[in-house]
Design a protein around this motif. Structure first.
Motif, PDB file in Angstrom:
ATOM      1  N   TRP A   1     -27.775  -4.121-109.328  1.00  0.00           N
ATOM      2  CA  TRP A   1     -28.445  -4.034-108.027  1.00  0.00           C
ATOM      3  C   TRP A   1     -27.955  -5.137-107.111  1.00  0.00           C
ATOM      4  N   SER A   2     -27.975  -4.854-105.835  1.00  0.00           N
ATOM      5  CA  SER A   2     -27.519  -5.840-104.853  1.00  0.00           C
ATOM      6  C   SER A   2     -28.483  -5.891-103.681  1.00  0.00           C
ATOM      7  N   ASP A   3     -28.341  -6.916-102.856  1.00  0.00           N
ATOM      8  CA  ASP A   3     -29.180  -7.040-101.663  1.00  0.00           C
ATOM      9  C   ASP A   3     -28.932  -5.878-100.707  1.00  0.00           C
ATOM     10  N   ALA A   4     -27.685  -5.428-100.653  1.00  0.00           N
ATOM     11  CA  ALA A   4     -27.346  -4.316 -99.762  1.00  0.00           C
ATOM     12  C   ALA A   4     -28.057  -3.041-100.191  1.00  0.00           C
ATOM     13  N   GLN A   5     -28.105  -2.800-101.503  1.00  0.00           N
ATOM     14  CA  GLN A   5     -28.820  -1.623-102.013  1.00  0.00           C
ATOM     15  C   GLN A   5     -30.317  -1.731-101.736  1.00  0.00           C
ATOM     16  N   GLU A   6     -30.827  -2.955-101.841  1.00  0.00           N
ATOM     17  CA  GLU A   6     -32.254  -3.189-101.580  1.00  0.00           C
ATOM     18  C   GLU A   6     -32.596  -2.830-100.134  1.00  0.00           C
ATOM     19  N   LYS A   7     -31.806  -3.340 -99.207  1.00  0.00           N
ATOM     20  CA  LYS A   7     -32.046  -3.070 -97.786  1.00  0.00           C
ATOM     21  C   LYS A   7     -31.915  -1.587 -97.463  1.00  0.00           C
ATOM     22  N   GLU A   8     -30.909  -0.949 -98.060  1.00  0.00           N
ATOM     23  CA  GLU A   8     -30.701   0.470 -97.806  1.00  0.00           C
ATOM     24  C   GLU A   8     -31.850   1.310 -98.341  1.00  0.00           C
TER      25      GLU A   8
END
Length: 441
Positions: free
Chosen positions: A363-370
């Protein structure tokens, strides 16, 4: 005490030889409890306790431990107990928890805007929902309270289903008859939620008893809070389930607060779990409700026991209700912000699973935001669409009680239609499906 027991037992004995033995022992200076045990066994009295000549008041000595395997940093203490779900499965679990959290935030604010009449959030209890739901089969029946929305989402209950029900429009499966958050669905095997506290428990026992009689290889799970366990229906249900050996899973969400009443004022002793083994002879597990893997393992084991052994199991999941009880509640009047933040930040079930995923590089911050952005868009679009729909047909007031409408219902329906025809401008009839056709006829 021993001599008195001998006299009682000798009266009810139908075996003359045993009676003679007891009467003989009445005259002995030392009476043996083993003789009473032998008598009870032969007479099939089902006494599992020991007789003693020692007078001793019993007190609580041992507390049931709380099972947990993953800490707040996402580290599993015993790798062999990690369920080892695939990356795709874990991401689905996490995104469902995250979506539930986003939806709760939006719909809580929507209620404050007056667009829906009522709402209940699940902040802080997301791991209980997804962890337990993932361990069940679709053939297992669910009886819920009102804070298990994530369970339904995991089973396929969509955001549209949830919001249509909250808006009570014509697509609401309950046809507008229930207040918001009282869902029901045949598709996901969810019995309709009802407002009266704890009524679902004895109903769930009836459901599981029917499953047992039918020879089905599934069970019924019933969710409730620790406050509900103070109701008489809790004890009636537990006793029926234990005595009838039903495949019931009693799942208690102990979130520390029954509206404004703290758990320390709800009960004494060893919580809710303590009532299981000694109170009802029921297999019992206490679990960390903020540890999704612990909740999954416990529910999976409970289901195995219920289905294979045909006996009930009690689960007490220890968690915390971060949000208000409902939109009708203001929890700042009875608890501190410091208390809430201690759980929200220190024992957050969503961040705990996020940390687990981080360790694996899933998981990444970008996936979290999306994911959050997509969830917000989906909820808002669903809400806007739901608000545009008609309310259920006026005729639905009279359906689904009897297979065929009774004469008095037919008469009442006729009276209502005639009344609406006389005073059409007094009611927002244009908001209801089929209203023009009904009034025209």
């Amino acid at each position: 005490m021993i001599s008195q027991s001998y006299r009682i037992l000798s009266r009810i004995s139908r075996n003359n030889e045993l009676k003679k033995t007891f009467l003989t022992n009445l005259n002995c200076k030392s009476s043996s409890p083993s003789i009473i045990r032998s008598f009870c066994k032969k007479q099939n009295l089902d006494e599992n306790f020991e007789y003693t000549n020692k007078l001793e008041v019993q007190e609580l000595k041992h507390y049931i431990p709380c099972y947990t395997i993953m800490d707040q940093e996402g580290v599993v203490s015993k790798p062999d107990q990690d369920p080892n779900f695939s990356k795709e499965e874990v991401i689905k679990m996490y995104t469902t928890m995250l979506t539930l959290n986003v939806m709760d935030s939006i719909l809580y604010d929507v209620q404050r805007q007056g667009r829906i009449s009522f709402y209940m959030t699940s902040f802080g209890e997301e791991a209980i929902h997804i962890g337990s739901a993932a361990a069940l089969e679709m053939s297992d029946t669910i009886f819920a309270q009102y804070r298990e929305t994530g369970v339904f989402m995991w089973r396929g209950f969509t955001i549209n289903d949830i919001i249509n029900q909250c808006c009570t429009n014509e697509h609401d499966l309950g046809k507008g008859r229930q207040m918001p958050m009282h869902f029901g669905s045949r598709k996901i095997n969810l019995q309709t939620i009802s407002s009266p506290l704890t009524t679902q428990l004895p109903q769930a026992v009836g459901s599981s008893y029917a499953q047992k009689l039918a020879g089905e290889k599934n069970c019924t799970i019933v969710y409730f809070g620790e406050g509900a366990a103070s109701e008489g229906d809790f004890h009636a249900a537990m006793n029926f389930a234990a005595a009838l050996s039903t495949p019931t899973i009693f799942f208690c969400r102990n979130n520390k607060w029954a509206i404004s009443t703290p758990s320390k004022e709800q009960y004494k002793g060893d919580g809710i779990a303590g009532r299981g083994p000694n109170g009802y002879g029921m297999k019992t597990i206490r679990v960390d409700g903020n540890d999704i893997w612990a909740v999954y393992n416990v529910t999976k084991l409970a289901r195995k026991i219920a289905v294979e052994e045909q006996v009930p199991v009690l689960i007490e999941a220890m968690t915390y209700r971060v949000g208000h009880h409902s939109t009708s509640d203001d929890s700042s009047r009875y608890r501190t912000v410091e208390e809430i933040n201690a759980w929200k930040e220190g024992k957050n079930p969503i961040s705990r699973l996020r940390n687990y995923m981080n360790h694996k590089g899933w998981w990444s911050d970008a996936q979290e935001k999306e994911t959050i952005a997509n969830a917000r868009t989906t909820v808002r679009e669903s809400l806007v669409n739901a608000e545009k729909q008609y309310k259920p047909s006026i005729n639905e007031i009279f359906t689904d009680v009897y297979d065929k409408p009774t004469p008095n219902l037919i008469e009442q329906q006729k009276e209502l239609i005639e009344h609406l025809k006389l005073y059409p401008d007094e009611y927002p009839l244009n908001q209801f499906a089929d209203s023009k056709l009904i009034l025209k006829d």
